[in-house]
Design an enzyme around this catalytic site. Structure first.
Site, mmCIF file in Angstrom:
data_model
loop_
_atom_site.group_PDB
_atom_site.id
_atom_site.type_symbol
_atom_site.label_atom_id
_atom_site.label_comp_id
_atom_site.label_asym_id
_atom_site.label_seq_id
_atom_site.Cartn_x
_atom_site.Cartn_y
_atom_site.Cartn_z
ATOM 1 N N GLY A 112 52.197 48.953 -14.282
ATOM 2 C CA GLY A 112 53.674 49.000 -14.740
ATOM 3 C C GLY A 112 54.294 48.472 -15.730
ATOM 4 O O GLY A 112 55.265 48.396 -16.070
ATOM 5 N N ALA B 280 53.100 39.610 -10.827
ATOM 6 C CA ALA B 280 53.528 40.792 -11.016
ATOM 7 C C ALA B 280 53.799 41.155 -12.405
ATOM 8 O O ALA B 280 55.187 40.979 -12.741
ATOM 9 C CB ALA B 280 54.254 41.440 -10.115
ATOM 10 N N THR B 281 53.042 41.364 -13.530
ATOM 11 C CA THR B 281 53.490 41.104 -14.849
ATOM 12 C C THR B 281 54.229 42.382 -15.324
ATOM 13 O O THR B 281 55.146 42.322 -16.107
ATOM 14 C CB THR B 281 52.182 41.288 -15.795
ATOM 15 O OG1 THR B 281 51.339 42.459 -15.651
ATOM 16 C CG2 THR B 281 51.425 40.174 -15.380
ATOM 17 N N CYS B 282 54.071 43.649 -14.480
ATOM 18 C CA CYS B 282 55.019 44.501 -15.029
ATOM 19 C C CYS B 282 56.385 44.308 -14.609
ATOM 20 O O CYS B 282 57.308 44.907 -15.209
ATOM 21 C CB CYS B 282 54.555 45.988 -14.100
ATOM 22 S SG CYS B 282 54.418 45.638 -12.322
ATOM 23 N N MET B 283 56.602 43.411 -13.667
ATOM 24 C CA MET B 283 58.141 42.938 -13.203
ATOM 25 C C MET B 283 58.500 41.701 -13.775
ATOM 26 O O MET B 283 59.446 41.074 -13.375
ATOM 27 C CB MET B 283 58.290 43.112 -11.768
ATOM 28 C CG MET B 283 58.026 44.607 -11.099
ATOM 29 S SD MET B 283 57.851 44.612 -9.443
ATOM 30 C CE MET B 283 59.704 43.956 -9.169
#
Length: 1026
Positions: free
Chosen positions: A710, A992-995
């Site tokens: 993400g 969660a690196t995308c968030m």
């Protein structure tokens, strides 16, 4: 009366409101007026006819009388004047009276008689040596009036005879022409004797010649001589015409002279000096004119009327030989000789004034850059007289005359009265600064800078004297003194315009040559304290020109149109020119400050930059946007970084609106990340590169890692590929002594496709910047210059090769004979054991380094190492980089700031800033005991572990450039489990690196939290922990 039924008696009514009688009256008056004017015109015609007839009859009578006198003259003195004796020239003889009365230059008999008489006159003078007694007898005082009358008439007739018969040189054959030339020589030599300065009638004779516009006659004779190419037939050593003009011009300005002042359009300067290439044909005249006292007189005369030269000069000889340009070429050539003698300050000021206005009137020179210029843009709407039509030989004469030695002499004469060792400048010093600055400003924009800059910088006192003057004016608030006294700038313009227009390019040239030791240690050419004051002056000047009182003439950076703009809008051009050269100098001083700080960085920033300014700076064609392009250092770095971020955001939004494919997926093996990325990404179009990318990593077991991209996986990919591609072990880049990266000059020996790889790496770096991802790649400053398409100089060499730099400085300061060192203009390249010798210039292996050319050698070596060796790699890297990052986006940053855009600060990130912009969910809040412990643990981490933690939760080891306020989405800490059971507390934190989300279990102790966090961020498990 009764109605009779006859309609003819009915009264006529004019609906126009006027009666027919009134119209008839006006018509009659008009006819009467025309008739009266016709009769008046007829009377004038009759009167004119009577006058013409009277004049004609009078002329006929005079002609008959001249014929009678001519016949009597030849009967008395012989057809060939064989009966003429020396006593015929006396005051009591009718010989000269009759000759002067009937002589007509167009009659062959009169011409022959006059030539014979001039020959006899010279013979008599040669025999006796006394001209006065020849004409006046024994008592000159009693016969003075008649003698002076006869002498000045005889001198004039001789010149008029040569003038009237000048075209015989063109129409006659060679034999006849030679005979006529000898006759003309006799006539002119007679005039030379008649106007000898030692004679008592010299002044009245020259004054009489002036009344008959004698310089105009001389001009036509000279031009005819040049056209026929018969000067050699006329001249043995020095032509008599040459001597006559020399005597006449030497007469004026002398103490005994009482001649009336000549009108400017009839003067020697206007009529003679505007003849093309005058000195080539008459070198003796050049020697006479170049005498200090004479050149000073005529320079002063020309300075009074040079502004009105178009109305003063005669018609041009040819379309490509305008009079003002010919005048300029001749006075420049003569001044080169004059200034080799002792010349007064006033003469130098007058000459500078003349040259300034004439140079400013010049069309664009083709010889100024040695190549044919491009045509001027059609929208310039140039007049015909502003088109580049100058004769090539004339251009060459002007360019050759303004050589370095000439400028050195002139500058030293003008600035000798304003030595930096003397006190406060007086009016004479202000006049000197105004004159030299106006001339050099025009020269800088007409002729190439390189040929003169080194001489002005190192062989004159221009920089220290101008700086002393500017410093004094700034400290005493006396800037107005220059604008009030200088004729070149309007009285209400800022006084610092002219000095800055000249000081900035010359001092900037010095800074390109000076080495670090001279600048920082010896404080040359200016002390560091003075440089700090200079920065203040430049900053204030730029802010006034660009923001407070902006000027917006057309673009003058094109060298061809700059001459045109200087001619059409001199003051606006001057202001725009100061903006350019002051900005370039400030940028260079900022580079020196970045190498070793000598003043706070905010000294380069203007005080008036606020939110309103930043809002305007984003909009094209606004004042703030112009400042961002011309003088970006005036704006704080953080403000420019915000603008850069907004430009990237706008580009992404535009791409999102036009992109057909919103995302592209790639499968990348971690252990082959560079090769897989090159194979898959290198084929993408520019549009696809700007779009979103989705990465799936394949681990060492060939299994696709868990986690959905993400945005976090892509950030991790960018960090890993950057680390792999720019690793020196791969052979594309090398490290300096300070572990800074630059392209490997021998990369072609390592990879066949090395240039394609450099293009790809440029794209990778641009993609990271485009997505706002900071990567830990410390580039060398001289390589970052290539991203800004700048040239590197000697003072950049220490960052690449400090040892070579020290050796070059040793040569620069070597006091003995350098030729004994047996150095040649070659350099030895050693890459991976292969040695190759390259010439630094054509035939360099045969050119020995000497004390005269050592500076050239030093800069060629620096240029080879800093620019030439890496030019191919840098060019391909730049092409890939500019696929995503436009040049104007990074032009507002210097190399040091560009490194910050790429990698962020080397000091890590601010934990307090991250905490202030963190959100909480799942039961956590900022005062929760777990959160308090969490921040305490993070703050106690080492810098390396802090970066690993940031990479663990955001996918990038560096924070946002402008702080965590700009992290998208904002960092969030979420409670990992609803209960605090042992099973829950045994879990590792995940992310969660995308968030930008951290899933943190509610650990009970500080030790447990620290242990779990360190294990998670150091596990290197990829995205299997996510």
């Amino acid at each position: 009366m009764y109605f009779s039924g006859d309609p003819s008696s009915r009264k006529r009514v004019d609906l126009g409101g006027r009666s027919s009688k009134e119209r008839d009256r006006k018509k009659l008056l008009e006819q009467t007026r025309l008739e009266r004017e016709r009769r008046l015109w007829q009377r004038k015609q009759n009167s004119a006819a009577i006058v013409i007839q009277r004049c004609f009859r009078g002329r006929k009578v005079v002609e008959r009388e001249r014929s009678k006198v001519r016949e009597s003259f030849f009967n008395t003195y012989g057809k060939h004047c064989e009966h003429v004796t020396r006593y015929c020239f006396g005051p009591d003889s009718d010989f000269l009276r009759q000759l002067l009365f009937f002589n007509n230059p167009k009659y062959a008999s009169d011409f022959a008689a006059l030539v014979k008489i001039c020959q006899l006159f010279q013979d008599f003078v040669h025999d006796s040596g006394d001209i006065v007694s020849l004409f006046a007898g024994t008592d000159y005082s009693s016969k003075r009036i008649i003698v002076e009358f006869r002498v000045k008439k005889l001198a004039l007739i001789c010149i008029q005879t040569v003038y009237e018969n000048r075209f015989q040189w063109m129409s006659s054959n060679l034999m006849e022409c030679t005979n006529f030339s000898s006759s003309a020589r006799l006539l002119l030599e007679a005039v030379t004797l008649l106007i000898d300065p030692k004679l008592p009638w010299s002044c009245s004779t020259v004054s009489h010649l002036f009344q008959w516009n004698i310089y105009s006659l001389f001009r036509q004779i000279l031009l005819t001589t040049k056209k026929t190419n018969l000067q050699d037939a006329v001249v043995a050593d020095v032509s008599p015409l040459d001597r006559i003009i020399a005597l006449v011009i030497s007469h004026l300005g002398q103490t005994p002279c009482v001649c009336k002042k000549i009108e400017p359009h009839q003067s020697f300067s206007s009529q003679i000096l505007s003849i093309p290439f005058l000195w080539r044909t008459y070198p003796h005249l050049k020697e006479i004119f170049s005498r200090p006292e004479l050149s000073q007189y005529y320079f002063g005369e020309m300075a009074l009327c040079v502004k009105d030269c178009n109305n003063v000069l005669p018609n041009d000889v040819a379309a490509d030989l305008p009079g003002y340009a010919c005048l300029l070429g001749n006075i420049l050539e003569a001044a080169g000789v004059a200034f080799s003698h002792a010349v007064s300050f006033d003469a130098a000021v007058d000459f500078a004034t003349i040259s300034t206005y004439l140079l400013e009137a010049m069309p664009p020179l083709q010889a100024s850059d040695g190549a044919t210029k491009e045509l001027i843009d059609d929208d310039m709407n140039l007049d015909d007289d502003m088109k580049p039509i100058l004769n090539k030989n004339l251009e060459q004469q002007i360019c050759d005359s303004i050589d370095p030695r000439f400028l050195q002499k002139l500058t030293n004469i003008l600035l000798g009265s304003l030595s930096p060792s003397k006190g406060k400048p007086q009016n004479k010093g202000v006049e000197a600064v105004g004159a030299v600055c106006a001339l050099l400003h025009v020269i800088f924009n007409v002729l190439p800078l390189e040929r003169n800059m080194t001489v002005l910088a190192y062989r004159t006192e221009l920089v220290p004297v101008l700086w002393k003057f500017m410093k004094s004016c700034h400290e005493n608030q006396k800037w107005s003194s220059l604008s009030e006294q200088s004729a070149y700038v309007p009285p209400d313009s800022p006084g610092w315009l002219l000095p800055l227009a000249v000081f900035c390019p010359v001092y900037r040239h010095m800074l390109m040559i000076v080495d670090n030791e001279e600048f920082y240690e010896h404080e040359k050419p200016l002390p560091l304290n003075d440089i700090r004051l200079l920065i203040v002056i430049l900053r204030q000047a730029l802010w006034q020109l660009l923001w407070l009182n902006p000027v917006a003439p057309p673009n003058i950076r094109n060298s061809n149109s700059s001459t045109v703009m200087m001619k059409k809008h001199p003051h606006g051009f001057l202001q725009q020119r100061v903006c350019i050269v002051a900005s370039e100098l400030m940028s260079q001083l900022q580079d020196w400050n970045n190498r070793r700080q000598f003043t706070p960085p905010n000294e380069f920033q203007a005080d008036g930059v606020d939110d309103h300014f930043i809002a305007q700076a984003i909009i094209e064609s606004t004042r703030a946007n112009d400042i961002l392009k011309q003088a970006s250092f005036l704006v704080p770095f953080t403000s420019r970084a915000k603008i850069f971020t907004s430009q990237l955001t706008a580009a992404k939004a535009e791409q999102g609106a036009h992109s057909v494919f919103s995302r592209t997926r790639f499968r990348i093996r971690r252990d082959r990340i560079l090769e897989d990325s090159f194979d898959q990404l290198n084929t993408l179009s520019e549009e696809d590169l700007r779009g979103q990318m989705r990465i799936s990593f394949i681990n060492e077991f060939g299994v696709e890692e868990a986690g959905i991209d993400g945005g976090g996986i892509f950030k991790d990919f960018m960090e890993n590929i950057s680390r792999a591609a720019f690793d020196v072990q791969y052979g594309l880049f090398k490290e300096t002594a300070n572990h800074l990266l630059y392209p490997n000059p021998g990369s072609g020996l390592v990879h066949e496709q090395h240039l394609q790889y450099f293009h790809f790496l440029g794209t990778i770096l641009a993609k990271a910047m485009f997505e706002g991802i900071l990567v830990d790649i410390p580039f060398a400053t001289f390589f970052l210059s290539k991203l800004k398409q700048k040239h590197n100089y000697l003072n950049d060499l220490p960052s690449l090769d400090p040892e070579l730099y020290r050796h070059l400085l040793f040569l620069k300061h070597y006091e003995n004979d350098i030729s004994e060192l047996e150095l040649y203009f070659v350099i030895l390249n050693n890459e991976y054991g292969e040695q190759a010798e390259e010439e630094l210039l054509l035939g360099g292996k045969n050119v020995r380094v000497t004390n005269e050319n050592v500076i050239t050698y030093i800069h060629l070596v620096a240029n080879h190492r800093l620019n030439f060796q890496i030019r191919q790699q840098s060019t391909h890297f730049l092409r890939g980089f500019q696929q995503l990052i436009q040049k104007d986006w990074i032009d507002m940053f210097n190399e040091h700031e560009l490194q910050l855009l790429i990698s962020g600060s080397v000091d890590g990130f601010d934990i307090d800033d991250l905490r202030a912009h963190t959100q909480y969910t799942g039961g956590y809040h900022k005062d929760h005991y777990v959160i308090e412990v969490f921040w305490e643990v993070i703050k106690n981490f080492s810098l390396d572990n802090q970066r690993k933690f940031l990479k663990f939760v955001t996918g990038c080891s560096r924070g946002p450039l402008l702080g965590f306020k700009y992290l998208e989405p904002q960092f969030c800490v979420q409670r990992a489990a609803g209960s605090a059971s042992e099973e829950t507390l045994d879990r590792l934190p995940t992310s969660a690196t995308c968030m930008n989300l951290l899933k943190l279990p509610p650990y009970r102790s500080k030790e447990q939290m620290e242990q779990k966090l360190l294990y998670a961020i150091n596990a290197a498990a990829g995205f299997d922990l996510s």
